[in-house]
Design an enzyme around this catalytic site. Structure first.
Site, PDB file in Angstrom:
ATOM      1  N   TYR A 177      25.165 -26.028  11.891  1.00 41.88           N
ATOM      2  CA  TYR A 177      24.896 -26.072  13.328  1.00 41.88           C
ATOM      3  C   TYR A 177      25.832 -27.074  14.025  1.00 41.88           C
ATOM      4  O   TYR A 177      26.480 -26.753  15.027  1.00 41.88           O
ATOM      5  CB  TYR A 177      23.421 -26.456  13.583  1.00 41.88           C
ATOM      6  CG  TYR A 177      23.203 -26.839  15.011  1.00 41.88           C
ATOM      7  CD1 TYR A 177      22.988 -25.856  15.975  1.00 41.88           C
ATOM      8  CD2 TYR A 177      23.283 -28.175  15.419  1.00 41.88           C
ATOM      9  CE1 TYR A 177      22.841 -26.195  17.313  1.00 41.88           C
ATOM     10  CE2 TYR A 177      23.139 -28.524  16.749  1.00 41.88           C
ATOM     11  CZ  TYR A 177      22.916 -27.535  17.684  1.00 41.88           C
ATOM     12  OH  TYR A 177      22.794 -27.870  19.000  1.00 41.88           O
ATOM     13  N   GLU A 225      25.564 -34.745  19.469  1.00 45.89           N
ATOM     14  CA  GLU A 225      24.890 -33.743  18.639  1.00 45.89           C
ATOM     15  C   GLU A 225      24.051 -34.405  17.548  1.00 45.89           C
ATOM     16  O   GLU A 225      22.951 -33.956  17.252  1.00 45.89           O
ATOM     17  CB  GLU A 225      25.912 -32.786  17.993  1.00 45.89           C
ATOM     18  CG  GLU A 225      26.513 -31.785  18.964  1.00 45.89           C
ATOM     19  CD  GLU A 225      25.474 -30.845  19.581  1.00 45.89           C
ATOM     20  OE1 GLU A 225      24.420 -30.639  18.979  1.00 45.89           O
ATOM     21  OE2 GLU A 225      25.725 -30.345  20.690  1.00 45.89           O
ATOM     22  N   ASP A 232      20.164 -23.148  15.761  1.00 45.49           N
ATOM     23  CA  ASP A 232      19.160 -24.143  15.395  1.00 45.49           C
ATOM     24  C   ASP A 232      17.807 -23.571  15.801  1.00 45.49           C
ATOM     25  O   ASP A 232      17.718 -22.404  16.203  1.00 45.49           O
ATOM     26  CB  ASP A 232      19.448 -25.496  16.075  1.00 45.49           C
ATOM     27  CG  ASP A 232      19.274 -25.434  17.587  1.00 45.49           C
ATOM     28  OD1 ASP A 232      19.163 -24.304  18.141  1.00 45.49           O
ATOM     29  OD2 ASP A 232      19.238 -26.487  18.234  1.00 45.49           O
TER      30      ASP A 232
END
Ligand code: SF4
Length: 361
Positions: free
Chosen positions: A122, A39, A140
């Site tokens: 997020y 991520e 996002d």
């Protein structure tokens, strides 16, 4: 959407995702460490570019402990080329906090996860939902675009009030029975089908729920944001070379509190770099200044190399590199002497890499 439509919408999207998702390396695992690394890498980097870095990074730092204990130089070296190096610095700080406060494990709660360096709403939602099945919806730019089209939301999506509304919509549509898959399905739809330009509505598994499509607004949502005006920056870099082909690199500089567009520490991403100065007025004046600072003899042979171009967010940087042949490299505290061709073994930014490339050519 009423209850029946919402159930159908979820079913369509999840079925599509489970059948057509890309086989990405981080999808093979529910290990929060691996999901976290992916991520963070994907925050500013395309999937294809991130994959080799992801694999090398995990080979070198297979778990939180290994990342926490590694020298920062080594972490930056493994990140070198990905850009936005604060991500790597924050990764390591967060790993060290996990070791100190969470027995070396990724925390399971929203509060603890989102208080770690580099982990915003997020990222916390993505990791907690995928690794632990928490019912946290991600939002996002990609997901916001999908939701805005589905609901025909007009205006600047990043405006606080609108963003909050989108977050509420994301939470409302989240499938509570499979939050991890759901979040990934929304992201996948945004990345592969509901793309910023030319979305493929004919292939979209949820097109019948899409208000923008019904209203003919697909190309108009999201509305364009005003772009920050680009600023031109000019730098001069000195590649001092001795007869053995070695050059001088300066250590990562500390960042000034107030930054100008031509602030060298931020342009070299606080990494190892060549002696560099801003050349706002004239590159030759800046070159003379570099020669004076590093006490180089006036008759040292110098070659102007090809101009290097580089972009850092809104800054368009032109660098004039000069190769300067010296009998002895200048002595600078904390600097290192390294063969020019071996510069990649050191944590350097893409800007420094490009300068080295110009000097090698
Ligand atoms: Fe996006 Fe088109 Fe699907 Fe609507 S129908 S969600 S605009 S791809």
């Amino acid at each position: 959407m009423n209850g029946t439509q919402l159930r159908e919408f979820r079913k369509q999207l999840l079925t599509w995702f489970r059948e057509f998702q890309r086989p990405l390396p981080w999808r093979k695992s529910r290990d929060p460490y691996r999901i976290w690394i992916s991520e963070i890498m994907l925050q500013q980097t395309r999937v294809a570019a991130a994959i080799p870095y992801y694999e090398r990074f995990l080979e070198r730092f297979p778990d939180v402990q290994a990342l926490a204990e590694a020298p920062q130089e080594e972490v930056l070296r493994m990140w070198s080329g990905l850009g936005y190096y604060s991500r790597a610095r924050n990764l390591q700080k967060a790993a060290q906090q996990m070791v100190a406060l969470h027995k070396g494990e990724f925390p399971h709660t929203w509060e603890a996860a989102s208080s770690l360096p580099g982990i915003g709403d997020y990222t916390a939602a993505a990791i907690l939902s995928i690794a632990f099945g928490e019912k946290d919806a991600v939002l996002d730019g990609n997901v916001a675009r999908v939701l805005a089209r589905l609901e025909a939301v007009r205006g600047d999506l990043r405006e606080t009030k609108r963003w909050r509304e989108l977050q509420k919509t994301a939470e409302k549509v989240l499938d509570p029975t499979a939050p991890g898959d759901w979040n990934q399905a929304m992201m996948e739809l945004g990345a592969m089908v509901c793309t910023p330009r030319s979305p493929q509505c004919l292939l979209c598994p949820v097109s019948r729920f899409c208000k923008a499509r019904k209203l003919g607004l697909v190309e108009r949502i999201p509305e364009k944001r005003a772009k920050r005006t680009a600023v031109e920056v000019t730098l001069v870099a000195a590649i001092f070379m001795n007869a053995r082909g070695e050059t001088l690199l300066l250590p990562p500089p500390s960042m000034a509190r107030k930054r100008d567009a031509d602030d060298v520490p931020s342009l070299v991403s606080r990494m190892w770099h060549f002696p560099t100065l801003s050349a706002a007025k004239d590159p030759l004046i800046a070159l003379r200044e570099l020669i004076r600072i590093f006490k180089i003899a006036g008759k040292a042979p110098m070659h102007a190399l090809c101009k290097v171009r580089h972009t850092v967010t809104y800054r368009k940087v032109s660098i004039f590199p000069f190769r300067i042949l010296v009998r002895k490299l200048p002595g600078v505290q904390g600097s290192q002497t390294i063969p020019l061709h071996a510069i990649s073994s050191c944590p350097v930014s893409n800007l420094t890499r490009k300068i080295a490339q110009a000097a090698l050519e």
